[in-house]
Design an enzyme around this catalytic site. Structure first.
Site, PDB file in Angstrom:
ATOM      1  N   GLU A  13      31.448 175.114  45.735  1.00 20.18           N
ATOM      2  CA  GLU A  13      30.061 175.599  45.884  1.00 20.18           C
ATOM      3  C   GLU A  13      29.084 174.422  45.783  1.00 20.18           C
ATOM      4  OE1 GLU A  13      28.734 178.815  43.192  1.00 20.18           O
ATOM      5  OE2 GLU A  13      26.850 177.708  43.095  1.00 20.18           O
ATOM      6  N   CYS A  21      32.901 190.132  41.814  1.00 23.74           N
ATOM      7  CA  CYS A  21      31.444 190.220  41.881  1.00 23.74           C
ATOM      8  C   CYS A  21      31.073 190.580  43.319  1.00 23.74           C
ATOM      9  CB  CYS A  21      30.811 188.889  41.486  1.00 23.74           C
ATOM     10  SG  CYS A  21      31.223 187.606  42.661  1.00 23.74           S
TER      11      CYS A  21
HETATM   12 FE1  F3S Z   1      29.564 186.152  42.897  1.00 23.79          FE
HETATM   13 FE2  F3S Z   1      27.762 185.373  44.549  1.00 23.79          FE
HETATM   14 FE3  F3S Z   1      27.231 185.567  42.013  1.00 23.79          FE
HETATM   15  S1  F3S Z   1      29.866 184.879  44.648  1.00 23.79           S
HETATM   16  S2  F3S Z   1      29.126 185.105  41.028  1.00 23.79           S
HETATM   17  S3  F3S Z   1      27.665 187.225  43.355  1.00 23.79           S
HETATM   18  S4  F3S Z   1      26.625 183.939  43.364  1.00 23.79           S
END
Ligand code: F3S
Length: 680
Positions: free
Chosen positions: A124, A12
């Site tokens: 997190e 991601c």
């Molecule tokens: Fe990745 Fe950030 Fe979303 S690490 S899953 S883009 S909150």
């Protein structure tokens, strides 16, 4: 064999950014470490380890010049501890996570109770909790939410970015009933949402589903659980060795999705392995090549979005997230012809273009804006949708991830999370045949496919109605409304585009146990606006304020010596309480219950029994009425019981006593009247 690979799979945005931060800094510092594994993927972590970048798990372990904070972020005290040791910090916290940390910090500083929906031990969540001094309540299920303490303080709710919508909704349902003053921040990352939605779509079609990613990766685990619900043969694949080759046949439809920390080279390896099922693998990549391959993949004819990085008189350069930048020549920029690129774009502008050629011979990608505009010019409906216009469709089918429809040959998909303004719809079939107004979220011009939302439109219309409604509201005004929701603490009433709350204490002049004792959902009622707080969007309403206070007229309704009928509602050792009407209870003292000797009040009356009693005294200030049941019954305590005729005798006696009392009352009244007349 058919292979379906999820578009939304692999790194991601946040993970890609963190991995890039390590690569970019390996040679900048004499030594580099990461705080925790940079991503939950053993191959990537091992690749970095071979280059001397080790993952440390505590500040005490650090012996490098610099440290990278991964996308999960970390509590503020960790940053402070590294700083104190003089370690250079490269903060690769995902911006979305960073936003949650800020939200929590602000709310906590404003005396909010913080609730995080997520996994207690997830880094997190640990990091976010650090921004409220570790005081957050962390819940991972509706059951856990039920056990949270009640509070009158404001409550701020956030979610771990990789939570599922289902869990978020379930927990929220409990929290919304529990807390009145609640601020809800849906912080589930859209990348996670898209990934989960697409994984479900593929799992529904696949006979074998491969979920790629590290075993430690929370979002990969969630993907695995979601896919397992829709495809029985779902397998977790951390490396190609985990592919259950002996159970797969060429007739199978293979679905492939991957968690946010899965590098693209693993996805490609698995795809290759599946498509060349019987052939041995002979591909090897260097680590840098593998990282390169994790960048965006493109093909001619594809529509891509990018950011303008430079503009000159003959072309514009665009970053499309691919390993090489692309460019659009002046001729390929517009349909209109000879316009200077500088008159149309500047650095930083977002632009959508079509890929013409992946490599022009010098490694550049050739792009065209004109080709995309031409397609749109020939497809007016799609062009309007792409431009953001709303459109209507009749829902054709409910599939597991949402609803489908067709408009002018355009395939429209409405994800389940985009049907209502709030929440996830479980019973999708109810929408089949209904016409929905939609707005596009994603448009695939080439494939003529649109992902659309109805919920966002509803939310926008509501916001508009709410704005209008607020402008008309004034404190003290009486308005009409419809009861929309009942909670333990009161009733929510729609007063024309905005909801106000009637607190349980403002429902009636008497004590109310549950709002449903007074109101039902969809009741049309009148309420008075007690207070308005536009900033917090809170409206307090009063219902009882428009009703007469029961005690205001009690003296007239229940004068001394009058006979009243009521229901026994409570029995105590000293007497029975008789409800005369909602909010007015009278007391029959034990000595006034019966002419016969009774040890306990229950020996003569029971709760729920309807009784007649004589009013002995009324005090509206102390809100007390003294009643007597025995005054209306004949005193038979000293009479012998005449056998079989007892009931008849007692009834006659009781009737006589009652008549005598009535006569006495009338006499008294006559006396008062004649005295008044004399006075005049
Ligand atoms: Fe990745 Fe950030 Fe979303 S690490 S899953 S883009 S909150």
């Amino acid at each position: 064999m058919k292979i379906l690979v999820a578009k939304n799979s692999g790194f991601c945005f946040g993970v890609r950014r963190a991995v890039k931060a390590v690569i970019q800094n390996i040679n900048k510092f004499s030594s580099l470490s990461t705080f925790g594994p940079i991503i939950h993927n053993p191959q990537v972590v091992e690749g970095f380890r071979k280059r001397g970048v080790f993952a440390i798990n505590s500040v005490d372990e650090v012996n490098t010049q610099a440290v990278v904070i991964r996308s999960h972020g970390a509590p503020p005290e960790i940053f402070a501890a590294f700083e104190q040791k003089g370690i250079k910090i490269i903060d690769a916290t995902c911006p979305y996570v960073h936003r949650i940390q800020k939200t929590v910090q602000n709310a906590w500083q404003n005396d909010n109770i913080i609730v995080i929906i997520g996994e207690q031990e997830h880094p997190e969540v640990v990091g976010i909790n650090g921004y409220c001094n570790g005081e957050a309540f962390i819940v991972n299920s509706a059951e856990e939410a039920k056990n949270l303490p009640t509070t009158t303080k404001p409550v701020c709710v956030v979610a771990q970015t990789t939570s599922t919508q289902k869990k978020w909704q379930e927990v929220l349902e409990v929290l919304e009933k529990k807390y009145y003053n609640i601020t809800i921040n849906n912080t589930i990352c859209f990348a996670t949402e898209d990934r989960q939605r697409e994984a479900i779509e593929i799992a529904q079609k696949a006979t074998v589903m491969l979920v790629l990613g590290g075993k430690e990766s929370s979002n990969t685990r969630k993907l695995f659980l979601l896919c397992s619900e829709y495809c029985k043969r779902t397998y977790a694949v951390e490396s190609i060795a985990d592919i259950p080759a002996d159970t797969i046949s060429t007739d199978d439809i293979i679905g492939i999705t991957a968690g946010a920390s899965t590098p693209d080279w693993l996805i490609e390896e698995v795809v290759t392995k599946m498509s060349e099922f019987d052939k041995p693998e002979d591909q090897t990549f260097t680590f840098e090549q593998e990282i390169d391959k994790s960048m965006v993949r493109i093909h001619p004819g594809q529509m891509v979005k990018g950011t303008v990085i430079y503009v000159n008189d003959s072309e514009i350069g665009i970053n499309i997230g691919y390993k090489a930048d692309g460019f659009v020549s002046k001729e390929e920029l517009t349909i209109q012809g000879n316009i200077s690129p500088k008159d149309l774009y500047k650095s930083g502008d977002e632009i959508e273009v079509e890929v013409i050629k992946i490599n022009d011979g010098n490694g550049n990608v050739i792009l065209s804006r004109k080709a995309m505009l031409n397609r749109l010019a020939n497809d007016k409906v799609l062009a309007a949708i792409q431009a953001g216009e709303t459109f209507e469709v009749t829902v054709a089918e409910a599939v597991k991830g949402g609803l489908t429809a067709e408009l002018d040959g355009i395939r429209v998909f409405i994800p389940a999370s985009q049907i209502r303004s709030k929440g996830f719809v479980k019973e999708l079939s109810q929408y089949v045949g209904q016409t929905l107004k939609l707005k596009a979220l994603e448009v695939d011009i080439q494939k003529r496919r649109v992902v659309a939302t109805h919920g966002q439109l509803v939310a926008e219309e509501r916001a508009k109605a709410s704005e209008e409604a607020w402008s008309k509201l004034t404190e003290g005004a009486t308005v009409k409304g419809i009861v929309r929701r009942l909670a333990d603490f009161g009733a929510f009433v729609d007063i024309g585009g905005v909801d106000g709350l009637i607190h349980i204490g403002d429902l009636a002049w008497y004590r109310v146990g549950k709002p449903s004792e007074v109101l039902n959902i969809n009741d049309e009622i009148e309420v008075v606006i007690l207070s308005l707080d536009k900033e917090k969007e809170r409206i307090s309403l009063g219902y009882k304020q428009l009703k007469t206070k029961p005690w205001d007229f009690a003296a007239e309704k229940y004068p001394v010596n009058s006979i009243v009928t009521g229901t026994v509602v409570r029995i105590t050792p000293f007497g029975a309480f008789i409800s005369l009407e909602q909010g007015i209870d009278g007391l029959v003292h034990i000595s006034e219950v019966s002419n016969e000797f009774i040890k306990r009040v229950e020996d003569a009356v029971r709760v729920g029994q309807s009784v007649e009693a004589l009013v002995l005294d009324i005090n509206t200030e102390t809100k007390r009425i003294s009643l007597s049941i025995k005054a209306l019954t004949a005193d038979t305590s000293n009479e012998p019981v005449p056998g079989e005729d007892t009931d008849i005798v007692n009834k006659d006696d009781s009737e006589m006593a009652r008549t005598a009392i009535l006569e006495a009352v009338e006499e008294e009244a006559e006396k008062e009247t004649s005295e008044e007349e004399k006075g005049e």
